[in-house]
Design an enzyme around this catalytic site. Structure first.
Site, mmCIF file in Angstrom:
data_model
loop_
_atom_site.group_PDB
_atom_site.id
_atom_site.type_symbol
_atom_site.label_atom_id
_atom_site.label_comp_id
_atom_site.label_asym_id
_atom_site.label_seq_id
_atom_site.Cartn_x
_atom_site.Cartn_y
_atom_site.Cartn_z
ATOM 1 N N GLY A 9 24.939 -26.064 -15.067
ATOM 2 C CA GLY A 9 25.401 -26.136 -16.465
ATOM 3 C C GLY A 9 26.439 -25.091 -16.816
ATOM 4 O O GLY A 9 26.739 -24.880 -17.980
ATOM 5 N N ARG A 11 29.697 -24.957 -16.007
ATOM 6 C CA ARG A 11 31.064 -25.435 -16.274
ATOM 7 C C ARG A 11 31.095 -26.953 -16.091
ATOM 8 O O ARG A 11 30.081 -27.564 -15.696
ATOM 9 C CB ARG A 11 32.085 -24.769 -15.342
ATOM 10 C CG ARG A 11 31.825 -24.983 -13.883
ATOM 11 C CD ARG A 11 32.948 -24.430 -13.014
ATOM 12 N NE ARG A 11 32.756 -24.861 -11.647
ATOM 13 C CZ ARG A 11 32.106 -24.170 -10.715
ATOM 14 N NH1 ARG A 11 31.609 -22.990 -11.004
ATOM 15 N NH2 ARG A 11 31.960 -24.667 -9.500
ATOM 16 N N ASN A 75 22.670 -32.313 -11.978
ATOM 17 C CA ASN A 75 24.131 -32.432 -12.090
ATOM 18 C C ASN A 75 24.865 -31.598 -11.039
ATOM 19 O O ASN A 75 25.934 -31.996 -10.577
ATOM 20 C CB ASN A 75 24.545 -31.988 -13.503
ATOM 21 C CG ASN A 75 26.007 -31.635 -13.588
ATOM 22 O OD1 ASN A 75 26.871 -32.493 -13.668
ATOM 23 N ND2 ASN A 75 26.302 -30.338 -13.543
ATOM 24 N N TYR A 139 29.827 -36.315 1.206
ATOM 25 C CA TYR A 139 29.701 -36.532 -0.245
ATOM 26 C C TYR A 139 29.209 -37.949 -0.511
ATOM 27 O O TYR A 139 28.281 -38.154 -1.308
ATOM 28 C CB TYR A 139 31.062 -36.275 -0.906
ATOM 29 C CG TYR A 139 31.032 -36.266 -2.420
ATOM 30 C CD1 TYR A 139 30.610 -35.141 -3.127
ATOM 31 C CD2 TYR A 139 31.453 -37.381 -3.154
ATOM 32 C CE1 TYR A 139 30.596 -35.132 -4.517
ATOM 33 C CE2 TYR A 139 31.440 -37.377 -4.538
ATOM 34 C CZ TYR A 139 31.010 -36.243 -5.218
ATOM 35 O OH TYR A 139 31.006 -36.243 -6.603
ATOM 36 N N ALA A 142 25.575 -38.270 0.569
ATOM 37 C CA ALA A 142 24.661 -37.596 -0.365
ATOM 38 C C ALA A 142 24.530 -38.389 -1.662
ATOM 39 O O ALA A 142 23.422 -38.550 -2.195
ATOM 40 C CB ALA A 142 25.168 -36.184 -0.659
ATOM 41 N N LYS A 143 25.646 -38.888 -2.176
ATOM 42 C CA LYS A 143 25.585 -39.591 -3.468
ATOM 43 C C LYS A 143 24.911 -40.968 -3.318
ATOM 44 O O LYS A 143 24.164 -41.379 -4.204
ATOM 45 C CB LYS A 143 26.986 -39.724 -4.071
ATOM 46 C CG LYS A 143 27.612 -38.377 -4.487
ATOM 47 C CD LYS A 143 26.818 -37.678 -5.576
ATOM 48 C CE LYS A 143 27.543 -36.457 -6.128
ATOM 49 N NZ LYS A 143 26.824 -35.783 -7.216
HETATM 50 P P1 NDP Z 1 32.133 -28.321 -11.011
HETATM 51 O O1 NDP Z 1 32.545 -27.860 -9.666
HETATM 52 O O2 NDP Z 1 33.054 -28.116 -12.161
HETATM 53 O O3 NDP Z 1 30.716 -27.637 -11.394
HETATM 54 C C1 NDP Z 1 29.669 -27.674 -10.460
HETATM 55 C C2 NDP Z 1 28.457 -26.974 -11.047
HETATM 56 O O4 NDP Z 1 27.419 -26.982 -10.054
HETATM 57 C C3 NDP Z 1 28.708 -25.546 -11.435
HETATM 58 O O5 NDP Z 1 28.028 -25.268 -12.647
HETATM 59 C C4 NDP Z 1 28.089 -24.751 -10.292
HETATM 60 O O6 NDP Z 1 27.660 -23.510 -10.777
HETATM 61 C C5 NDP Z 1 26.914 -25.637 -9.906
HETATM 62 N N1 NDP Z 1 26.420 -25.490 -8.544
HETATM 63 C C6 NDP Z 1 27.101 -25.722 -7.383
HETATM 64 N N2 NDP Z 1 26.316 -25.468 -6.329
HETATM 65 C C7 NDP Z 1 25.111 -25.075 -6.827
HETATM 66 C C8 NDP Z 1 23.884 -24.691 -6.227
HETATM 67 N N3 NDP Z 1 23.731 -24.628 -4.888
HETATM 68 N N4 NDP Z 1 22.845 -24.346 -7.036
HETATM 69 C C9 NDP Z 1 22.988 -24.378 -8.381
HETATM 70 N N5 NDP Z 1 24.121 -24.766 -9.002
HETATM 71 C C10 NDP Z 1 25.179 -25.086 -8.228
HETATM 72 O O7 NDP Z 1 31.733 -29.844 -10.856
HETATM 73 P P2 NDP Z 1 31.794 -31.083 -11.885
HETATM 74 O O8 NDP Z 1 31.381 -30.655 -13.238
HETATM 75 O O9 NDP Z 1 33.054 -31.788 -11.668
HETATM 76 O O10 NDP Z 1 30.659 -32.009 -11.227
HETATM 77 C C11 NDP Z 1 29.342 -32.104 -11.732
HETATM 78 C C12 NDP Z 1 28.666 -33.267 -11.034
HETATM 79 O O11 NDP Z 1 29.385 -34.471 -11.302
HETATM 80 C C13 NDP Z 1 28.627 -33.124 -9.504
HETATM 81 O O12 NDP Z 1 27.388 -33.605 -9.023
HETATM 82 C C14 NDP Z 1 29.760 -34.027 -9.044
HETATM 83 O O13 NDP Z 1 29.537 -34.511 -7.746
HETATM 84 C C15 NDP Z 1 29.714 -35.118 -10.086
HETATM 85 N N6 NDP Z 1 30.967 -35.851 -10.240
HETATM 86 C C16 NDP Z 1 32.115 -35.224 -10.677
HETATM 87 C C17 NDP Z 1 33.286 -35.957 -10.830
HETATM 88 C C18 NDP Z 1 34.567 -35.351 -11.306
HETATM 89 O O14 NDP Z 1 35.609 -36.057 -11.304
HETATM 90 N N7 NDP Z 1 34.587 -34.108 -11.746
HETATM 91 C C19 NDP Z 1 33.324 -37.395 -10.507
HETATM 92 C C20 NDP Z 1 32.068 -37.937 -10.070
HETATM 93 C C21 NDP Z 1 30.938 -37.183 -9.950
HETATM 94 P P3 NDP Z 1 27.807 -22.127 -9.962
HETATM 95 O O15 NDP Z 1 29.146 -22.168 -9.295
HETATM 96 O O16 NDP Z 1 27.645 -21.084 -11.024
HETATM 97 O O17 NDP Z 1 26.660 -22.175 -8.995
#
Ligand code: NDP
Length: 234
Positions: A9, A11, A75, A139, A142-143
């Site tokens: 959550g 970003r 997420n 990816y 996993a999805k």
């Molecule tokens: P971002 O890279 O902007 O954000 C990813 C978030 O996941 C961050 O808050 C990060 O926080 C957290 N995160 C990553 N690894 C871990 C971990 N091991 N444990 C806990 N938190 C973790 O990604 P998006 O907002 O773009 O994507 C969110 C979801 O939506 C993902 O599952 C992505 O696959 C999916 N998605 C996104 C699309 C897009 O176009 N953006 C399209 C389709 C699906 P921190 O770095 O602080 O750990």
């Protein structure tokens, strides 16, 4: 006050979801790998979802505070290019599977005892839970796996009236999609040309769907995928 746990959550899409539920007076817990400042009823917890023990510690903490969880949003996710015909090593494969598939499993397993009767689990998948892209092997695996988990868990938890659904976004402007655009050397307007509605999706649109799926008017919906992609997969 209802309680939601949102992984990732800090970003992007997760932040938009956390904001929506907080605006709707939920107590919000966000899990991410790094520290972020908390505020009233919106707490960040440093918890790497790849690590089962860290997730269990978080569940213990909630239990000690006698919290019930109404909604879980899986997420958090990472992406990366790993074509098998390019010698790229195995690390990225394992990391993507650990984050995007094992992570939601750890969270659901640890929080299930705290999940309220009639609660909701919402898994953020992707259009790549429904189709393949050549260099996104881990990816896509996993999805697609997370979608399978969604369907099976929906049936598993139906007796407790817990619903389990997926939201499958297309392009959303976030750090993740920016990294991908850089990799592909394509601009946002280039990508919009490939989308029938000629636009990206907003995080708020994903959050609205999540709020609906967590709410009282969607109690008959479980095991489904809601594709929000501007018509890309149509
Ligand atoms: P971002 O890279 O902007 O954000 C990813 C978030 O996941 C961050 O808050 C990060 O926080 C957290 N995160 C990553 N690894 C871990 C971990 N091991 N444990 C806990 N938190 C973790 O990604 P998006 O907002 O773009 O994507 C969110 C979801 O939506 C993902 O599952 C992505 O696959 C999916 N998605 C996104 C699309 C897009 O176009 N953006 C399209 C389709 C699906 P921190 O770095 O602080 O750990």
């Amino acid at each position: 006050m209802k309680t939601i746990v949102v992984t990732g959550g800090s970003r992007g899409i997760g932040l938009a979801i956390a904001q929506k539920f907080w605006d709707e007076s939920y107590e919000v817990f966000c899990l991410s790998r790094f520290e972020h400042p908390s505020k009233e009823n919106w707490k960040y917890v440093k918890c790497d979802i790849r690590d089962k023990k860290q997730v269990e510690e978080f569940a213990k903490h909630l239990h000690s505070k006698q919290k019930k969880v109404d909604t879980i949003i899986n997420n958090a996710g990472i992406a990366g290019s790993n074509s098998l015909d390019v010698d790229s090593g195995d690390e990225l494969w394992y990391d993507i599977i650990a984050t995007n598939l094992h992570g939601p499993y750890h969270v659901c397993k640890a929080l299930l005892p705290l999940l309220a009767h009639g609660g909701s689990i919402i898994n953020i998948t992707s259009v790549l839970a429904h189709t393949g892209v050549p260099d996104q092997t881990a990816y896509c695996a996993a999805k697609h796996g997370l979608m399978g988990f969604t369907k099976a868990l929906a049936k598993n938890l139906a007796e407790k009236k817990i619903t389990v659904n997926a939201i499958a976004p297309g392009w959303v402007e976030t750090e993740m999609s920016q990294k991908r655009m850089d990799e592909l050397q394509l601009s946002k307007s280039d990508l919009c040309e490939m989308v029938p509605l000629k636009r990206f999706i907003n995080g708020e649109e994903i959050a609205q769907m999540a709020y609906y799926l967590a709410g009282p008017n969607s109690r008959g919906i479980t095991g489904q995928s809601f594709v929000i992609d501007g018509g890309f997969l149509s």
